[in-house]
Design a protein around this motif. Sequence first.
Motif, mmCIF file in Angstrom:
data_model
loop_
_atom_site.group_PDB
_atom_site.id
_atom_site.type_symbol
_atom_site.label_atom_id
_atom_site.label_comp_id
_atom_site.label_asym_id
_atom_site.label_seq_id
_atom_site.Cartn_x
_atom_site.Cartn_y
_atom_site.Cartn_z
ATOM 1 N N ILE A 296 14.952 4.010 6.226
ATOM 2 C CA ILE A 296 14.780 2.673 5.662
ATOM 3 C C ILE A 296 13.685 1.920 6.411
ATOM 4 O O ILE A 296 13.675 1.883 7.638
ATOM 5 N N VAL A 297 12.776 1.316 5.649
ATOM 6 C CA VAL A 297 11.702 0.510 6.219
ATOM 7 C C VAL A 297 12.026 -0.976 6.096
ATOM 8 O O VAL A 297 11.840 -1.751 7.043
ATOM 9 N N ARG A 298 12.495 -1.396 4.925
ATOM 10 C CA ARG A 298 12.842 -2.786 4.666
ATOM 11 C C ARG A 298 14.043 -2.857 3.730
ATOM 12 O O ARG A 298 14.244 -1.993 2.874
ATOM 13 N N HIS A 299 14.844 -3.900 3.892
ATOM 14 C CA HIS A 299 15.866 -4.261 2.917
ATOM 15 C C HIS A 299 15.268 -5.315 1.995
ATOM 16 O O HIS A 299 14.525 -6.192 2.453
ATOM 17 N N LEU A 300 15.576 -5.236 0.700
ATOM 18 C CA LEU A 300 15.121 -6.243 -0.258
ATOM 19 C C LEU A 300 16.210 -7.291 -0.444
ATOM 20 O O LEU A 300 17.358 -6.955 -0.746
ATOM 21 N N VAL B 30 9.014 4.307 -1.089
ATOM 22 C CA VAL B 30 9.647 4.213 -2.402
ATOM 23 C C VAL B 30 10.761 3.172 -2.360
ATOM 24 O O VAL B 30 11.390 2.973 -1.313
ATOM 25 N N ARG B 31 10.963 2.483 -3.477
ATOM 26 C CA ARG B 31 12.138 1.621 -3.595
ATOM 27 C C ARG B 31 13.294 2.476 -4.049
ATOM 28 O O ARG B 31 13.190 3.254 -4.995
ATOM 29 N N TYR B 32 14.418 2.350 -3.378
ATOM 30 C CA TYR B 32 15.631 3.045 -3.783
ATOM 31 C C TYR B 32 16.759 2.043 -3.743
ATOM 32 O O TYR B 32 17.235 1.647 -2.674
ATOM 33 N N GLY B 33 17.179 1.577 -4.920
ATOM 34 C CA GLY B 33 18.177 0.519 -4.977
ATOM 35 C C GLY B 33 17.605 -0.754 -4.394
ATOM 36 O O GLY B 33 16.589 -1.255 -4.850
ATOM 37 N N SER B 34 18.232 -1.273 -3.357
ATOM 38 C CA SER B 34 17.786 -2.527 -2.759
ATOM 39 C C SER B 34 17.154 -2.324 -1.390
ATOM 40 O O SER B 34 17.147 -3.229 -0.564
ATOM 41 N N VAL B 35 16.640 -1.131 -1.148
ATOM 42 C CA VAL B 35 15.926 -0.872 0.102
ATOM 43 C C VAL B 35 14.610 -0.173 -0.198
ATOM 44 O O VAL B 35 14.422 0.420 -1.268
ATOM 45 N N ILE B 36 13.689 -0.252 0.749
ATOM 46 C CA ILE B 36 12.428 0.492 0.687
ATOM 47 C C ILE B 36 12.487 1.546 1.776
ATOM 48 O O ILE B 36 12.758 1.241 2.939
ATOM 49 N N ARG B 37 12.251 2.794 1.394
ATOM 50 C CA ARG B 37 12.356 3.908 2.330
ATOM 51 C C ARG B 37 11.034 4.674 2.414
ATOM 52 O O ARG B 37 10.206 4.607 1.502
ATOM 53 N N HIS B 38 10.880 5.425 3.491
ATOM 54 C CA HIS B 38 9.812 6.398 3.548
ATOM 55 C C HIS B 38 10.107 7.478 2.510
ATOM 56 O O HIS B 38 11.253 7.933 2.381
ATOM 57 N N ALA B 39 9.096 7.887 1.783
ATOM 58 C CA ALA B 39 9.284 8.858 0.709
ATOM 59 C C ALA B 39 9.650 10.234 1.272
ATOM 60 O O ALA B 39 9.282 10.584 2.399
ATOM 61 N N ALA B 40 10.375 10.993 0.467
ATOM 62 C CA ALA B 40 10.711 12.366 0.844
ATOM 63 C C ALA B 40 9.422 13.159 1.037
ATOM 64 O O ALA B 40 8.457 12.990 0.289
ATOM 65 N N GLY B 41 9.418 14.017 2.048
ATOM 66 C CA GLY B 41 8.231 14.810 2.326
ATOM 67 C C GLY B 41 7.319 14.207 3.376
ATOM 68 O O GLY B 41 6.427 14.883 3.883
ATOM 69 N N THR B 42 7.535 12.929 3.706
ATOM 70 C CA THR B 42 6.779 12.299 4.779
ATOM 71 C C THR B 42 7.511 12.525 6.097
ATOM 72 O O THR B 42 8.697 12.878 6.100
ATOM 73 N N GLN C 22 0.826 -1.201 0.000
ATOM 74 C CA GLN C 22 0.000 0.000 0.000
ATOM 75 C C GLN C 22 0.864 1.258 0.000
ATOM 76 O O GLN C 22 0.585 2.222 -0.721
ATOM 77 N N GLY C 23 1.926 1.242 0.805
ATOM 78 C CA GLY C 23 2.810 2.399 0.849
ATOM 79 C C GLY C 23 3.494 2.660 -0.478
ATOM 80 O O GLY C 23 3.644 3.818 -0.897
ATOM 81 N N LEU C 24 3.900 1.603 -1.172
ATOM 82 C CA LEU C 24 4.535 1.760 -2.481
ATOM 83 C C LEU C 24 3.542 2.263 -3.517
ATOM 84 O O LEU C 24 3.889 3.039 -4.415
#
Length: 424
Positions: free
Chosen positions: A41-45, A23-35, A15-17
């Motif tokens: 980092i939320v999760r590593h892929l 947002v996915r950035y490389g091999s991690v999922i992060r909270h988006a800028a502006g939040t 849902q967040g994506l």
Amino acid sequence: MLIPTNLLAEPGIVQGLLDGSLVRYGSVIRHAAGTPQGGQIVRHLLEAPGLTNQLMSLPFSPVTGAVSLVTNTIGHAATYNKLIGIDRQLIGLQQTASSILGFSQIAAGASILNIGVSIAGFAYMGYKLHQTQKAIGNLQKSMAAGFDRLEDRLDALSGQLAYLHLLVEDSREEQQRLGNAIADLHKALLIKNIADLQAELEHLKRFPDDSPKAALKTATSARLFLASQATQAPLEFDANTLMLVDISTQGWAVAIATEANLLLQHGQIPEAREVLAREIPRFQQHAHQWAKSLLNTERPELATAQRFATPYFKNCITPERVQRITQISPSDRALSSDQTLQKRRGAKVELEMTRTQPQLTSQWKYRQLAIAEYLDTLSELYARLDGLLAFAQLCEQQGVKSSHELLPDANAKPGLYLLPAVET
């Protein structure tokens, strides 16, 4: 640590994506800028070994195509998980990890690094180095044969160097010059260093329990040499220069990742983090310099990554690609949403101006697509190396003896797995 489910089985992440809060950035999922937690980092892929093996057999569409692994591999994972706990109206059976993770239209060169960290990553990186060498050979044959139909030539390539065709498509003289440069490239130390690194990766694949000393020495040597080749080249919009820098840069990225992963696997985690912390800023600066140079134009309204987000490129360049290029563009990356919109509108108006119309030839469009492809590769490679640094920091924070302790085991189902970030 490992969550034993596929990404698509965790509704909160999906849902967040989808809504843009993650947002996915490389091999991690992060909270988006502006939040409120922007950038955290939320999760590593991570990918299981089976997924990495499947990556080796999947085609990559050159220049403007999407990465096929999405539909063929990750998309199937959604099927066998049956979208557990996810509203089918929200995701839909046609919604694959491609659009969710922003994998669509990633330049094929960026696939030289695996999505995250993998037990089988060395085999994959060795395979992609082989593909780079194969692409050089295919490109040389294509240049020698001349151009009949551009599309046929692009289809004949592996995709990694296909953008070069777009740059020299209209000039037989430039084609011949590029062909000569490719021939010289085979004789250069550049290829020897890549071949030596590939040989060590092949050895690691065959004998994973051997001492890593020889491979580490080769990776360090290749990293130093290829970095110098990539960073010392002039910032010229020239097919020969772009080819040499591109191959050097991809080899540099593989050497960094190989050296760091070897250190992580063999318990030298602080050393791995130090290598990455030293090399990644250099790689970032390299990407920024090329983005600034290639996006520059006599028309200031078009000197922005947002020119690729205008209706003129709607059917050729996806929003995800524009976003990745923005990440390495010094003049675009720090803009607010309103400033970005203003830049996009300015570029759109300029492209619609009567004075601009004579410039919008097929040759000009090909060159723009080539620039987008080239910069996309740089951006994604940088992001994935940055993700590897985050993983090294996680290993250090967790006090593990080897990165293997955090990876899916050899019996894990093919697919992407999620590893929580350390709470701070």
